[in-house]
Design an enzyme around this catalytic site. Sequence first.
Site, PDB file in Angstrom:
ATOM      1  N   LYS A 161       0.876  -1.185   0.000  1.00  0.00           N
ATOM      2  CA  LYS A 161       0.000   0.000   0.000  1.00  0.00           C
ATOM      3  C   LYS A 161       0.909   1.230   0.000  1.00  0.00           C
ATOM      4  O   LYS A 161       1.173   1.831   1.038  1.00  0.00           O
ATOM      5  CB  LYS A 161      -0.915  -0.013   1.234  1.00  0.00           C
ATOM      6  CG  LYS A 161      -2.273  -0.648   0.952  1.00  0.00           C
ATOM      7  CD  LYS A 161      -3.205  -0.590   2.127  1.00  0.00           C
ATOM      8  CE  LYS A 161      -4.001   0.686   2.198  1.00  0.00           C
ATOM      9  NZ  LYS A 161      -5.045   0.821   1.186  1.00  0.00           N
TER      10      LYS A 161
HETATM   11  N1  PMP Z   1      -7.461  -2.690  -3.419  1.00  0.00           N
HETATM   12  C1  PMP Z   1      -6.950  -1.460  -3.194  1.00  0.00           C
HETATM   13  C2  PMP Z   1      -6.245  -0.768  -4.298  1.00  0.00           C
HETATM   14  C3  PMP Z   1      -7.092  -0.863  -1.928  1.00  0.00           C
HETATM   15  O1  PMP Z   1      -6.599   0.357  -1.699  1.00  0.00           O
HETATM   16  C4  PMP Z   1      -7.779  -1.555  -0.902  1.00  0.00           C
HETATM   17  C5  PMP Z   1      -7.967  -0.913   0.435  1.00  0.00           C
HETATM   18  N2  PMP Z   1      -6.906  -1.185   1.307  1.00  0.00           N
HETATM   19  C6  PMP Z   1      -8.287  -2.824  -1.185  1.00  0.00           C
HETATM   20  C7  PMP Z   1      -8.103  -3.364  -2.453  1.00  0.00           C
HETATM   21  C8  PMP Z   1      -8.992  -3.634  -0.135  1.00  0.00           C
HETATM   22  O2  PMP Z   1      -8.094  -4.043   0.859  1.00  0.00           O
HETATM   23  P1  PMP Z   1      -8.558  -4.262   2.382  1.00  0.00           P
HETATM   24  O3  PMP Z   1      -9.710  -5.192   2.339  1.00  0.00           O
HETATM   25  O4  PMP Z   1      -7.381  -4.836   3.047  1.00  0.00           O
HETATM   26  O5  PMP Z   1      -8.927  -2.925   2.899  1.00  0.00           O
END
Ligand code: PMP
Length: 326
Positions: A161
């Site tokens: 991220k």
């Molecule tokens: N894809 C992207 C690009 C994201 O930014 C997120 C949010 N973190 C997700 C998927 C979903 O991830 P999570 O379920 O861990 O929040």
Amino acid sequence: MGDVTRTDWIWMDGEFVAWEDARIHILTHTMHYGYGAFEGTRAYKRSDGGTSVFRLDDHLGRLANSSHILQLPLPFSREEIRAATLELLKRNKLESCYIRHLVYIGQGAMGLNPGDNPVRLAISTWPWGAYLGEEGLAKGVRCKISSFTRPFPNSLMTKAKVVGNYVNSILAKREAISLGYDEALLLDLDGNVAEGSGENLFMVRNGKIYTPPLNNVLEGVTRRSIMELAEWKGHTLEERGFTRDEVYTADELFMTGTAAEVTPIREVDDRQIGNGKPGPITRDLQDTFFAIIAGDVPEWSHWLVDVPMAARASDQDSKATSAAAS
Ligand code: PMP
């Protein structure tokens, strides 16, 4: 204006700092080039009145992975970050909220090589309702296939991220909103549907659930949770790539994410999905997810990390009353 994130405290580099004093220098390296990592986690009020963080350790694990990928050594141990997060939630007295961990490069050298600039860590929390709206959660949202392509893993790291990666997401999100949609769906370089601007994607066809493989998408904590729950509920699920026209003809479609939780999709590029309403499998998984975060499903209580909140004034009053009575 701009104070929707106001709380009492923000944690910065080991200190609890008053919200209005949580400032950084304009020459903070990450501000200029986007080289940093972050994490988004949610805490929820349970139906028994307590508060818990959903899969905190998985989120902290991904934060560590993001930092590792970027070669940014975390300045605090996992245990210290975990304890700081729980203490911050307690101090800010938020029952349900969003939690943002940010690893960034501080002030010092400029230019692309950050040299020996310090790696810094901040934790903030703020109240955040349904990311795509309560109506979106209930009735489904309208999506647009973006004109922007998801980053190719060898140009930007899709498993981390990374702060700068979100320029791609913001471009896609703003385009979708300005054209009257709720959210963008991005294709990967091969033309397969990858994910939303901040959500993973699931499709249901003929009773079976599909989600794109991890090649080009973020390894969502909610994605993994939904995959585990789908199995637990006896649904069949396969990770495989699919194209936009397969999405148009899906029986059901939904997105998952910490912010978006489990949000049904009712339309893509002006094509109705299924009968235009959240389908039975989407509903089943969404209901299960919300029951778990409310602490109502004992089988999955290990996903919830309890926040030891300070005793509320009303509890103290009733304790004082019962002490007086005894
Ligand atoms: N894809 C992207 C690009 C994201 O930014 C997120 C949010 N973190 C997700 C998927 C979903 O991830 P999570 O379920 O861990 O929040």
